[in-house]
Design an enzyme around this catalytic site. Structure first.
Site, PDB file in Angstrom:
ATOM      1  N   HIS A  20       1.090  -0.780   0.194  1.00  0.00           N
ATOM      2  CA  HIS A  20      -0.134  -0.355   0.252  1.00  0.00           C
ATOM      3  C   HIS A  20       0.654   1.197   0.243  1.00  0.00           C
ATOM      4  CE1 HIS A  20      -2.369  -2.974   2.250  1.00  0.00           C
ATOM      5  NE2 HIS A  20      -3.307  -2.528   2.117  1.00  0.00           N
ATOM      6  N   ASP A  49       2.552   1.682   3.297  1.00  0.00           N
ATOM      7  CA  ASP A  49       3.363   1.134   3.798  1.00  0.00           C
ATOM      8  C   ASP A  49       5.068   1.299   3.680  1.00  0.00           C
ATOM      9  OD1 ASP A  49       1.061  -0.864   4.386  1.00  0.00           O
ATOM     10  OD2 ASP A  49       0.915  -1.696   2.478  1.00  0.00           O
ATOM     11  N   GLU A  86     -10.792  -6.479  -5.254  1.00  0.00           N
ATOM     12  CA  GLU A  86     -10.596  -7.939  -3.586  1.00  0.00           C
ATOM     13  C   GLU A  86     -12.099  -7.625  -3.325  1.00  0.00           C
ATOM     14  OE1 GLU A  86      -6.554  -7.683  -2.081  1.00  0.00           O
ATOM     15  OE2 GLU A  86      -7.748  -8.686   0.083  1.00  0.00           O
ATOM     16  N   HIS A 146     -11.402 -14.493   3.481  1.00  0.00           N
ATOM     17  CA  HIS A 146     -12.161 -13.262   2.833  1.00  0.00           C
ATOM     18  C   HIS A 146     -13.318 -14.223   2.240  1.00  0.00           C
ATOM     19  CE1 HIS A 146      -9.789  -9.519   2.313  1.00  0.00           C
ATOM     20  NE2 HIS A 146      -9.708 -10.036   3.050  1.00  0.00           N
ATOM     21  N   ASP A 177      -4.976 -13.841  -3.114  1.00  0.00           N
ATOM     22  CA  ASP A 177      -4.265 -13.314  -1.181  1.00  0.00           C
ATOM     23  C   ASP A 177      -3.801 -14.550  -0.396  1.00  0.00           C
ATOM     24  OD1 ASP A 177      -3.735 -10.510  -1.876  1.00  0.00           O
ATOM     25  OD2 ASP A 177      -4.683  -9.556  -0.350  1.00  0.00           O
ATOM     26  N   ASP A 232     -11.579 -12.185  10.116  1.00  0.00           N
ATOM     27  CA  ASP A 232     -10.162 -12.529   9.311  1.00  0.00           C
ATOM     28  C   ASP A 232      -8.444 -12.578   9.861  1.00  0.00           C
ATOM     29  OD1 ASP A 232      -9.290 -12.595   6.243  1.00  0.00           O
ATOM     30  OD2 ASP A 232      -8.978  -9.973   6.690  1.00  0.00           O
ATOM     31  N   ASP A 292      -6.418 -13.768   9.367  1.00  0.00           N
ATOM     32  CA  ASP A 292      -5.603 -13.657   8.377  1.00  0.00           C
ATOM     33  C   ASP A 292      -4.046 -14.601   9.287  1.00  0.00           C
ATOM     34  OD1 ASP A 292      -6.367 -11.746   6.614  1.00  0.00           O
ATOM     35  OD2 ASP A 292      -5.543  -9.922   7.233  1.00  0.00           O
ATOM     36  N   ASP A 342      -0.842 -12.760   1.907  1.00  0.00           N
ATOM     37  CA  ASP A 342      -1.483 -11.714   3.177  1.00  0.00           C
ATOM     38  C   ASP A 342      -1.703 -12.579   4.191  1.00  0.00           C
ATOM     39  OD1 ASP A 342      -2.550  -9.197   3.747  1.00  0.00           O
ATOM     40  OD2 ASP A 342      -4.157  -9.731   2.132  1.00  0.00           O
TER      41      ASP A 342
HETATM   42  C1  XLS Z   1      -7.893  -6.848   4.050  1.00  0.00           C
HETATM   43  C2  XLS Z   1      -7.248  -7.260   2.929  1.00  0.00           C
HETATM   44  C3  XLS Z   1      -5.966  -5.467   2.367  1.00  0.00           C
HETATM   45  C4  XLS Z   1      -6.232  -6.419   1.285  1.00  0.00           C
HETATM   46  C5  XLS Z   1      -5.057  -4.655   0.821  1.00  0.00           C
HETATM   47  O1  XLS Z   1      -8.255  -7.878   4.490  1.00  0.00           O
HETATM   48  O2  XLS Z   1      -6.987  -8.461   2.740  1.00  0.00           O
HETATM   49  O3  XLS Z   1      -4.786  -6.298   3.148  1.00  0.00           O
HETATM   50  O4  XLS Z   1      -5.050  -7.305   0.972  1.00  0.00           O
HETATM   51  O5  XLS Z   1      -5.270  -3.529   1.512  1.00  0.00           O
HETATM   52 NI    NI Z   2      -6.144  -8.929   1.142  1.00  0.00          NI
HETATM   53 NI    NI Z   3      -7.518  -9.277   4.178  1.00  0.00          NI
END
Ligand code: XLS
Ligand code: NI
Ligand code: NI
Length: 441
Positions: A106, A109, A237, A276, A301, A312, A314, A344
């Site tokens: 991003h 970042d 996304e 997601h 991702d 989420d 992750d 991700d």
């Molecule tokens: C958040 C998203 C984010 C996107 C990029 O849940 O996964 O990380 O991939 O903005």
């Molecule tokens: Ni993402």
């Molecule tokens: Ni995400």
């Protein structure tokens, strides 16, 4: 430019080798053998593994109940540009040692956002030459860039769907800068994740207006990037919720409908994320199948959720069964269109050793590699494809084929049904197929 200077951040860890499945070295790949050919091309080309700048080099492990547990040495510098260069040093040292060829970011970042739009724009511009030099020295490429239009308080009601035009304009300016940065670094794609494009309450929301604004806004972003010679793909996304109660890019099917409605389907594809998909009540394979059916399987991702948590999380991928099903779809779809596999994913808050970041990515890459090898065997050695094909064989000739070609009417169906009489039952063989998958795993 030296890739690992006197400021080595991950000391004591060298280049991660491929050692094969019998190795007990935690800092080696067991299955990810980049040059090994699978289904006609090297493994690394199927994947295009990418490191996510935000989780790996910006996240500190903060959660709603406490501050971060990680203190990144590259964040120590007081001057934001110096901190940005240090972060780039750490990032490129890490990516190079891992043997990955891509990263994703991003805008903020890369360097901390400044107090004004102009100053922020300048900071990014000033950081780019250093990143570019790092990319050239290492051969690491940019899979995609994006803009963070969801963290700053100004975006609390959304960016392109904000009810206040002034915020929408501000988001436009920021995304212009993120597109410029992505293009300057030779980014292969550009992602839109609609962080706060959605609503918290319908009582204060006009969905029709917000969707029209988002459609128009994305078209403007595309037109701008194309005018600057960007030839890559734009990805949306999907995510159903979090941070908003409801996000407009709910899932693959919703986004595809949206893209077609606003005439964006030729420039945009999907960047699907495992966690997601599960938040939306789907499997990742479902999301991939839907995207592939529309020729929009762009990028992934990679992460995973937790069966016990509704958010989420992750986490790094390690579910072999889930990823094997994904790889079956990936191979059958002929691969990703322009994108790759971006991790991700983030470390757990109590994973505080520098080596943990390596272990997480190694585990993720090995899970994908192993799953790809399994999927290839399922497709070439078993009758999996044949069984699926056979279920639809009545459409290959005669009336079934005529139906597919649009040559029958509803009364034709009536006449056919009368003539054919009552029908036998055919099993879907689901359990047999489930056993088959597990046999190859
Ligand atoms: C958040 C998203 C984010 C996107 C990029 O849940 O996964 O990380 O991939 O903005
Ligand atoms: Ni993402
Ligand atoms: Ni995400």
């Amino acid at each position: 430019m030296p890739l690992i200077g006197d400021k080595e951040y991950f000391k004591g860890i060298g280049h991660i080798p491929f050692e094969g499945k019998d190795s007990d070295n935690p800092l080696a790949y067991k299955y990810y053998d980049p040059a090994r050919r699978v289904a006609g091309k090297p493994m690394k080309e199927h994947f295009k593994f990418a490191v996510a700048y935000w989780h790996s080099f910006c996240g500190t492990g903060a959660d709603p109940f406490g501050p971060g547990t990680l203190q990144h040495p590259w964040d120590a510098a007081g001057d934001p540009l110096e901190a940005a260069r240090n972060k780039a040093d750490a990032a490129f040292e890490f990516i190079t040692k891992l043997g990955f060829e891509y990263f994703c970011f991003h805008d903020f970042d890369l360097v901390q956002e400044a107090p004004t739009l102009k100053a922020s724009e300048k900071r990014i511009q000033d950081t780019l030459p250093y990143l570019k030099a790092k990319m050239e020295a290492s051969g690491v490429k940019l899979l995609w860039g994006t803009a963070n239009c969801f963290s700053h308080p100004r975006y609390m009601n959304g960016a392109s769907t904000n009810p206040d035009f002034r915020v929408l304009a501000r988001a436009g300016a920021q995304i212009k800068g993120a597109l410029d940065a992505t293009i300057a670094l030779g980014g292969e794609n550009y992602v839109f994740w609609g962080g706060r494009e959605g609503y918290m309450s319908l009582l204060n929301t006009k969905i029709d207006k917000e969707l029209d604004h988002m459609g128009r806004f994305l078209g403007m972003a595309r037109d701008y990037a194309r005018s600057k010679e960007f030839t890559g793909t734009f990805f949306i996304e999907p995510k159903p919720m979090e941070p908003m109660k409801h996000q407009y890019d709910y899932d693959a099917a919703t986004v595809i409908g949206f893209l077609r409605h606003y005439g964006l389907q030729d420039d945009f594809k999907l960047n699907l994320e495992v966690n997601h998909a599960t938040l939306a009540g789907h499997s990742m394979q479902h999301e991939m199948e839907i995207a592939a059916a529309h020729g929009m399987l762009g990028s992934i991702d990679a992460n995973r959720g937790d069966y016990q948590n509704g958010w989420d999380t992750d986490q790094f991928p390690n579910n072999l069964n889930e990823v094997t099903l994904m790889m079956l779809t990936l191979l059958e779809a002929g691969g990703l269109q322009g994108g790759g596999i971006n991790f991700d994913a983030k470390l757990r808050r109590n994973s505080t050793d520098p080596e943990d970041l390596f272990l997480a990515h190694i585990g993720g890459a090995d899970t994908f590699a192993r799953a790809l090898l399994i999927a290839e065997r399922i497709l070439t050695e078993s009758n999996y494809s044949e069984l699926r094909q056979k279920r639809y064989e009545s459409f290959e000739s005669g009336n079934g084929k005529a139906f597919e070609m649009g040559k029958l009417s509803l009364t034709d169906l009536y006449d056919i049904a009368v003539a054919q009489g009552e029908l036998p039952l055919y099993s879907g063989k689901q359990e047999m197929l489930e056993n088959l998958i597990n046999r190859y795993i």
